[in-house]
Design an enzyme around this catalytic site. Structure first.
Site, short mmCIF file in Angstrom:
data_model
loop_
_atom_site.label_atom_id
_atom_site.label_comp_id
_atom_site.label_asym_id
_atom_site.label_seq_id
_atom_site.Cartn_x
_atom_site.Cartn_y
_atom_site.Cartn_z
N CYS A 1 -2.52 -3.96 -6.84
CA CYS A 1 -1.89 -3.49 -5.60
C CYS A 1 -0.64 -4.32 -5.33
O CYS A 1 -0.71 -5.55 -5.27
CB CYS A 1 -2.86 -3.60 -4.42
SG CYS A 1 -2.05 -3.14 -2.86
N ASN B 1 4.45 3.83 -1.10
CA ASN B 1 3.45 3.51 -0.09
C ASN B 1 3.34 2.01 0.09
O ASN B 1 3.60 1.24 -0.84
CB ASN B 1 2.09 4.13 -0.45
CG ASN B 1 1.26 3.20 -1.33
OD1 ASN B 1 0.65 2.26 -0.85
ND2 ASN B 1 1.27 3.49 -2.64
N GLY C 1 -1.51 -1.45 2.23
CA GLY C 1 -2.04 -2.80 2.43
C GLY C 1 -3.56 -2.87 2.37
O GLY C 1 -4.19 -3.69 3.04
N GLY D 1 -0.28 7.93 -13.44
CA GLY D 1 1.12 7.69 -13.09
C GLY D 1 1.91 8.98 -13.11
O GLY D 1 2.41 9.38 -14.15
N GLY E 1 -3.41 11.07 -8.68
CA GLY E 1 -3.22 10.35 -7.42
C GLY E 1 -2.34 11.13 -6.47
O GLY E 1 -2.81 12.06 -5.78
N THR E 2 -1.05 10.82 -6.49
CA THR E 2 -0.09 11.40 -5.54
C THR E 2 -0.21 12.92 -5.44
O THR E 2 -0.12 13.49 -4.35
CB THR E 2 1.34 11.01 -5.99
OG1 THR E 2 1.37 9.60 -6.13
CG2 THR E 2 2.38 11.44 -4.98
#
Ligand code: SIN
Length: 303
Positions: A126, A66, A69, A239, A261-262
């Site tokens: 990030c 990803n 931003g 992770g 997350g993912t």
């Protein structure tokens, strides 16, 4: 059976935390909220950010890249419009914050200190921004300074999220502890590339992006183990956790809780499946309290 854990003085009913970036107030109805220990918001910055050019996502073998931003509405709109709706969810809300300057962090913490949030995750990791982000997290002294100033500015519970790009993640975690962090979370995404050979350009709108998902899990697990062994504050592992077995591996390696997350992008109901799997494992192993499992890794046969 006890599934509750504590991260310093933050108590969670179970160790399942939704990672920053995959949960929004509008997607809340798709998540099994009663099975979730805490939610971390998408990272908020002092001012609104439009984010990076598209494409912002690219699927790779065993992972997802990803480059968002840090798109967000900015702190003021977050506090006025979104936070009241988060607080109605009746579960601990941890606000992820970031900034381009070190001072941005304590200033944001000051503004959030009496707003009913359960704590702050400091996004020092990030990989998709030119200023701040992982550039802060790669420098242990900067990590220590930012955590210390945030703790001075508010009495909130604070957890820096660490970058695997740091030269020595144990040193960075230790710096966070010395700054006064209540816990550390690791890891954020790995800086990565994917190219289109025909156009000879990046698959993303930026040259590089952050890689998450199962591809990074073994490395994240190793880092969690090393940090948990060396640093005397709770570790939240993150992770590529896709299953209950993955979550249990992180807990056995030393994580007190895990961030999903993912996997939530694929299936937002997965926290229930993972919690169910953890309960089944504890039952099968005759373990009455999940805290007995934290850091229970046996290394005596491995040199
Ligand atoms: C992004 O907004 O680019 C991803 C957030 C992060 O990796 O911290």
């Amino acid at each position: 059976m006890n599934l509750s854990i504590s991260l310093g003085n933050l108590w969670l009913k179970n160790p399942i935390i939704i990672a920053s970036g995959v949960f929004s107030i509008d997607s809340a109805p798709y998540f099994p909220l009663p099975d979730i220990g805490a939610v971390i918001t998408k990272t908020i910055t002092p001012l609104p950010r439009e984010g990076n050019p598209s494409p912002r996502l690219w699927e790779t073998t065993g992972g997802l890249m990803n480059s968002i931003g840090l798109q967000n509405v900015g702190l003021k709109r977050f506090i006025d419009e979104e936070l009241p709706r988060y607080l109605e969810l009746s579960l601990p809300i941890i606000v992820s914050i970031s900034g381009e300057k070190e001072d941005d962090f304590p200033q944001m913490a000051e503004k959030l200190k009496d707003k009913g949030v359960s704590g702050l995750e400091l996004n020092l990791s990030c990989p998709n921004v030119e200023r701040g982000g992982m550039h802060f997290g790669k420098d242990a002294e900067v990590v220590k300074r930012i955590v210390r100033e945030v703790k001075r500015a508010s009495s909130l519970w604070v957890m820096p999220k660490l970058t695997p790009q740091a030269p020595d993640i144990v040193e960075t975690a230790q710096a966070g502890r010395e700054g006064g962090a209540d816990a550390v979370s690791l890891v954020n995404t790995f800086l990565a590339m994917a190219l289109d050979i025909k156009t000879r350009s990046s698959r993303l709108g930026t040259l590089m992006g952050g890689l998450s998902g199962p591809a990074i899990k073994p490395i994240a697990l190793r880092m969690v183990y090393e940090v948990a062994k060396a640093v005397r504050i709770p570790v939240v592992g993150c992770g590529g956790i896709m299953t209950a077995e993955d979550a249990l591996e992180f807990i056995i390696a030393g994580a007190s809780a895990v961030e999903l997350g993912t996997v939530c992008l694929l299936n937002p109901s997965v926290p229930s499946e993972i919690l169910k799997g953890i309960k089944e494992f504890l039952r099968e192993e005759h373990i009455g309290d999940i805290r007995q499992l934290i850091g229970s890794l046996k290394t005596s046969n491995n040199g």
